[in-house]
Enzyme design. Structure first.
Site, short mmCIF file in Angstrom:
data_model
loop_
_atom_site.label_atom_id
_atom_site.label_comp_id
_atom_site.label_asym_id
_atom_site.label_seq_id
_atom_site.Cartn_x
_atom_site.Cartn_y
_atom_site.Cartn_z
N ARG A 124 15.77 -14.21 8.03
CA ARG A 124 15.43 -13.51 6.78
C ARG A 124 14.72 -14.43 5.78
O ARG A 124 14.76 -14.21 4.57
CB ARG A 124 16.68 -12.91 6.13
N LYS A 146 -0.17 -13.99 1.62
CA LYS A 146 -0.31 -12.87 2.56
C LYS A 146 -0.13 -13.41 3.96
O LYS A 146 -0.82 -14.35 4.36
CB LYS A 146 -1.70 -12.24 2.44
N GLU A 188 -16.32 -16.28 2.50
CA GLU A 188 -15.25 -16.00 1.54
C GLU A 188 -15.50 -16.75 0.21
O GLU A 188 -15.08 -16.28 -0.85
CB GLU A 188 -13.88 -16.39 2.11
N LYS A 230 -8.63 -18.04 -6.52
CA LYS A 230 -7.56 -17.37 -5.75
C LYS A 230 -6.23 -17.48 -6.50
O LYS A 230 -5.49 -16.50 -6.60
CB LYS A 230 -7.47 -18.00 -4.36
N GLU A 240 -0.75 -7.17 -5.03
CA GLU A 240 -1.94 -6.33 -4.91
C GLU A 240 -1.73 -4.90 -5.41
O GLU A 240 -1.96 -3.94 -4.67
CB GLU A 240 -2.44 -6.33 -3.45
N ARG A 244 -5.98 -7.92 -7.42
CA ARG A 244 -6.06 -8.63 -6.13
C ARG A 244 -6.89 -7.87 -5.10
O ARG A 244 -7.48 -8.46 -4.20
CB ARG A 244 -4.66 -8.94 -5.59
N ASN A 248 -10.90 -8.02 -1.60
CA ASN A 248 -11.26 -7.33 -0.35
C ASN A 248 -12.70 -6.84 -0.34
O ASN A 248 -13.05 -5.98 0.48
CB ASN A 248 -10.32 -6.15 -0.12
N HIS A 251 -14.31 -6.23 2.94
CA HIS A 251 -13.28 -6.29 3.97
C HIS A 251 -12.98 -4.93 4.59
O HIS A 251 -12.58 -4.85 5.75
CB HIS A 251 -11.99 -6.89 3.41
N HIS A 255 -13.10 -5.23 8.34
CA HIS A 255 -11.95 -5.03 9.23
C HIS A 255 -12.27 -3.98 10.29
O HIS A 255 -11.85 -4.09 11.45
CB HIS A 255 -10.71 -4.61 8.44
N HIS A 268 -13.93 -13.35 11.41
CA HIS A 268 -13.57 -12.64 10.18
C HIS A 268 -14.64 -12.81 9.10
O HIS A 268 -15.10 -11.84 8.49
CB HIS A 268 -12.21 -13.15 9.69
P1 NAD Z 1 -9.02 -19.20 13.00
O1 NAD Z 1 -7.68 -19.48 12.52
O2 NAD Z 1 -9.16 -18.39 14.26
O3 NAD Z 1 -9.80 -20.57 13.18
C1 NAD Z 1 -11.11 -20.56 13.66
C2 NAD Z 1 -11.30 -21.48 14.87
O4 NAD Z 1 -11.36 -22.83 14.43
C3 NAD Z 1 -10.15 -21.43 15.87
O5 NAD Z 1 -10.66 -21.55 17.16
C4 NAD Z 1 -9.33 -22.65 15.50
O6 NAD Z 1 -8.53 -23.13 16.56
C5 NAD Z 1 -10.42 -23.63 15.15
N1 NAD Z 1 -10.05 -24.71 14.26
C6 NAD Z 1 -9.20 -24.67 13.20
N2 NAD Z 1 -9.26 -25.83 12.53
C7 NAD Z 1 -10.12 -26.64 13.18
C8 NAD Z 1 -10.60 -27.94 12.96
N3 NAD Z 1 -10.24 -28.64 11.88
N4 NAD Z 1 -11.46 -28.47 13.84
C9 NAD Z 1 -11.88 -27.74 14.92
N5 NAD Z 1 -11.50 -26.48 15.16
C10 NAD Z 1 -10.62 -25.94 14.29
O7 NAD Z 1 -9.90 -18.43 11.91
P2 NAD Z 1 -10.02 -18.60 10.32
O8 NAD Z 1 -11.41 -18.23 10.01
O9 NAD Z 1 -9.47 -19.86 9.85
O10 NAD Z 1 -9.05 -17.44 9.78
C11 NAD Z 1 -9.32 -16.09 10.04
C12 NAD Z 1 -8.03 -15.33 9.93
O11 NAD Z 1 -7.53 -15.45 8.61
C13 NAD Z 1 -8.18 -13.85 10.20
O12 NAD Z 1 -7.13 -13.41 11.03
C14 NAD Z 1 -8.06 -13.22 8.84
O13 NAD Z 1 -7.54 -11.92 8.88
C15 NAD Z 1 -7.13 -14.16 8.16
N6 NAD Z 1 -7.22 -14.15 6.69
C16 NAD Z 1 -6.07 -14.09 6.00
C17 NAD Z 1 -6.09 -14.12 4.63
C18 NAD Z 1 -4.80 -14.14 3.87
O14 NAD Z 1 -4.84 -14.02 2.65
N7 NAD Z 1 -3.68 -14.33 4.52
C19 NAD Z 1 -7.31 -14.22 3.95
C20 NAD Z 1 -8.48 -14.28 4.69
C21 NAD Z 1 -8.43 -14.26 6.07
N1 GLY Z 2 -7.67 -12.48 1.21
C1 GLY Z 2 -7.22 -11.41 0.39
C2 GLY Z 2 -6.00 -11.72 -0.41
O1 GLY Z 2 -5.40 -12.75 -0.29
O2 GLY Z 2 -5.60 -10.91 -1.17
#
Ligand code: NAD
Ligand code: GLY
Length: 366
Positions: A124, A146, A188, A230, A240, A244, A248, A251, A255, A268
């Protein structure tokens, strides 16, 4: 090193946390140690990031008496699902991790979202920290709490708001990031300029070549300004219910693209870039911005090496997938649109015909 605070103080609880930003700061033990409830952590990473950064990070902790359980996940958006989440729970249980075991997310947004959701729900809720290693995670996903996973029917549809104890951004980890992933992160960053800071957009327009060339100072400044935006937005609207949602921009369309093309086919950030062009075009057709504004937005994404034409899924498929968006309220789709460059609004009154025409005319066969 720079520090930004995400201020989440309220009368009943204190959940504020620092974002540390700097080059090489992953080797500074104090930044992590002061946030550990006990000298035991579980480090969630993946098969790409672990060989690069896990051992030195573990070694640094070990030399200060902190034991760690490594949990290495398969790499990729397509693994952001229940099965992979369960791998984290399996490992936490097998190693008898207790309430005071802190979870570290060492990786990009996929690792951060999965590890954060695991931390939010294991026993939890156990404490966690974000150590983002992609540009996208450093400027967006690691901040704000998030967490979650994808569902075959919709992206990020299962999750929790759960804030980290600290975000540790070591920009030197970007040295190993592939160019394509760097560009996805820039999508972003551009978003903050478009929704709330036209001066930042101008700065990005001037500094795009240096950003793409990974000029250290420019990168740190882009990360710092993005994190400031942010943090301000999350402080104003953690869950949100208002402002917030502006994060998006692009997005809702993005998405839908990610889901329709198969998670992982479009990054993404790439889907957000093409989705933002659709949002800009929709804003123009609703007489909110002009053609020159749309061109300017297209140009900055093109200069960042990002896609500006969304795939032609057909309007019906877009509408179906967007009907599953988290912003849908009382069955009505809500869109983040641009009033001008530097100011976004949410609108739920977009005429269906304008939307359908835009989706037919502004997408192209992949
Ligand atoms: P990812 O986590 O898939 O990383 C991209 C690639 O880079 C992967 O292959 C990873 O292994 C590699 N990688 C990571 N760090 C590295 C480094 N230092 N050197 C070499 N390779 C490296 O993708 P991302 O773009 O980081 O994140 C996308 C995800 O984030 C999506 O699922 C999206 O929905 C999510 N997201 C979440 C939020 C949130 O607020 N939580 C906001 C925006 C995006
Ligand atoms: N990336 C969108 C949020 O954090 O709200």
């Amino acid at each position: 090193m720079q520090t930004i605070t995400v201020n989440l103080t309220s009368a009943s609880d204190e959940r504020s946390y620092p974002i540390y930003i700097g080059n090489g700061i992953l080797n500074q033990p104090g930044l992590v140690l002061r946030h550990l409830p006990r000298k035991r952590v579980a480090i969630v990473s993946n098969t790409t990031v672990a060989p690069l950064y896990l051992e030195s990070f573990r070694g640094m902790l070990e030399s200060h008496g902190v034991t760690s359980v490594p949990i290495i996940l398969p790499d990729g958006e397509k693994y952001k699902n229940w099965e992979t989440l369960n791998l984290i729970f399996d490992a936490l249980l097998a190693h008898r991790c207790e309430r005071h075991t802190l979870v570290v997310a060492l990786g990009g947004g996929v690792v951060g979202d999965l590890a954060g959701f695991a931390a939010a729900t294991y026993l939890r809720g156990v404490p966690f920290i974000q150590v983002p290693t992609t540009l996208l995670a450093q400027v967006d996903s690691s901040v704000g709490g998030k967490t979650g996973i994808n569902h075959p029917l919709g992206k990020n549809m299962i999750g929790a708001f759960y804030q980290p104890r600290v975000v540790l951004i070591d920009t030197s980890t970007l040295d190993t990031l592939p160019d394509k992933e760097l560009r996805a992160g820039i999508a972003e960053i551009i978003k903050y300029g478009l929704i709330r800071d036209s001066a930042f957009l101008e700065w990005l327009e001037s500094n795009m070549p240096k950003l793409l060339a990974r000029d250290r100072e420019i990168l740190i400044e882009a990360v710092r300004r993005s994190c400031l935006h942010k943090a301000e937005i999350v402080e104003a609207d953690e869950h949100e219910s208002g402002v917030r949602a502006l994060l998006n921009l692009g997005h809702t369309f993005g998405h839908a693209i990610e889901n329709a093309m198969g998670y992982g086919r479009w990054l993404h950030g790439e889907a957000v870039a093409a989705g933002t062009i659709l949002a800009a075009e929709l804003s123009r057709r609703l007489h909110m911005i002009g053609e020159a504004d749309v061109e300017r937005i297209r140009k900055i994404y093109l200069r960042a090496g990002l896609p500006v034409v969304a795939p032609n899924l057909g309007p019906e498929k877009y509408l179906h997938l967007m009907g599953l968006d988290k912003k849908v309220e009382a069955g009505k789709m809500r869109f983040v649109l641009l009033k001008r460059i530097g100011e976004a609004v949410v609108r739920s009154d977009v005429p269906s015909e304008v939307l359908r025409n835009m989706l037919s005319e502004c997408t192209a066969d992949a």
